[in-house]
Write a protein that holds these residues in place. Structure first.
Motif, short mmCIF file in Angstrom:
data_model
loop_
_atom_site.label_atom_id
_atom_site.label_comp_id
_atom_site.label_asym_id
_atom_site.label_seq_id
_atom_site.Cartn_x
_atom_site.Cartn_y
_atom_site.Cartn_z
N TYR A 37 -8.31 -6.77 2.93
CA TYR A 37 -9.85 -6.65 3.66
C TYR A 37 -10.34 -7.99 4.28
CZ TYR A 37 -10.74 -2.13 1.87
OH TYR A 37 -10.70 -0.85 1.39
N VAL B 255 0.76 -1.32 -0.09
CA VAL B 255 -0.03 -0.06 -0.07
C VAL B 255 0.83 1.19 0.04
CG1 VAL B 255 -1.62 1.40 1.32
CG2 VAL B 255 -1.73 -1.30 1.09
N ASN C 67 -5.73 -5.09 -7.02
CA ASN C 67 -7.28 -5.38 -6.63
C ASN C 67 -6.95 -6.65 -5.61
OD1 ASN C 67 -8.82 -3.55 -7.16
ND2 ASN C 67 -9.56 -4.48 -9.01
N ASP D 245 -4.56 -7.45 -3.69
CA ASP D 245 -3.75 -7.40 -2.60
C ASP D 245 -4.78 -6.56 -1.68
OD1 ASP D 245 -1.32 -8.26 -3.52
OD2 ASP D 245 -0.40 -6.19 -4.13
N LEU D 246 -5.72 -5.76 -2.38
CA LEU D 246 -6.66 -5.04 -1.40
C LEU D 246 -7.62 -6.25 -0.88
CD1 LEU D 246 -7.33 -1.65 -3.24
CD2 LEU D 246 -6.17 -1.95 -1.04
N CYS E 299 -0.22 -1.30 -5.50
CA CYS E 299 -1.13 -2.25 -4.93
C CYS E 299 -2.15 -2.67 -5.89
CB CYS E 299 -1.90 -1.41 -3.75
SG CYS E 299 -2.86 -2.52 -2.65
#
Length: 161
Positions: A28, A14, A21, A23-24, A19
């Motif tokens: 989450y 981050v 998708n 990774d996000l 980053c």
């Protein structure tokens, strides 16, 4: 694909701005997992606190019951001690002479008792023996001479008018 999640994996991605998708989504998911673990830990802590409170209440109740039992036992002990004292007194009254003698012997000692007994034996003589014989005799009319001659004379005196 993405680096393993650890102390610096997603946060470095981050920070670098590289980053993706994936990774996000992974971050989450990790955040949700940590939030779920936190909720579970809070629930577990609340259950433990409830258990501790229940144990404390149970302990307080048990201590109260034990204190009451102790009071009852102490009262019964006091009652029994009173009863024992009364029975000992009753027994002592029944055996008052031996008990009194024993207490007397204990208080003055064996040597003094022997000395007193020797003095008493030295005092015995005709006067003490006479007093003792008077005490042993029952009360009755004075003694009259009981020879047969005097009885014959008394009957003859009635026959001679």
């Amino acid at each position: 694909s993405s680096p393993p999640l650890g102390d610096s994996g997603p946060s470095m991605a981050v920070e670098m701005g590289a980053c993706t998708n994936e990774d996000l989504v992974e971050v989450y998911r990790e955040l949700e997992r940590l939030e779920m673990a936190l909720v579970e830990e809070k629930q577990r802590t609340a259950r433990r606190e409830d258990e501790v409170n229940q144990v404390k209440q149970l302990h307080t109740m048990e201590v109260g019951m034990l204190e009451e039992m102790l009071k009852q036992a102490m009262a019964e002990n006091e009652s029994l001690q009173s009863r024992v004292a009364a029975l000992e007194l009753e027994t002592a009254e029944r055996q008052s002479i031996p008990v009194a003698r024993k207490l007397w012997e204990d208080s003055i000692g064996a040597d003094a008792i022997l000395s007193l007994e020797e003095k008493v034996q030295g005092l015995t003589g005709p006067t003490l023996e006479r007093k003792a014989s008077l005490l042993d005799e029952p009360e009755m009319e004075p003694h009259r001479p009981s020879n047969s001659a005097s009885m014959n004379n008394s009957t003859e005196s009635y026959k001679r008018p």
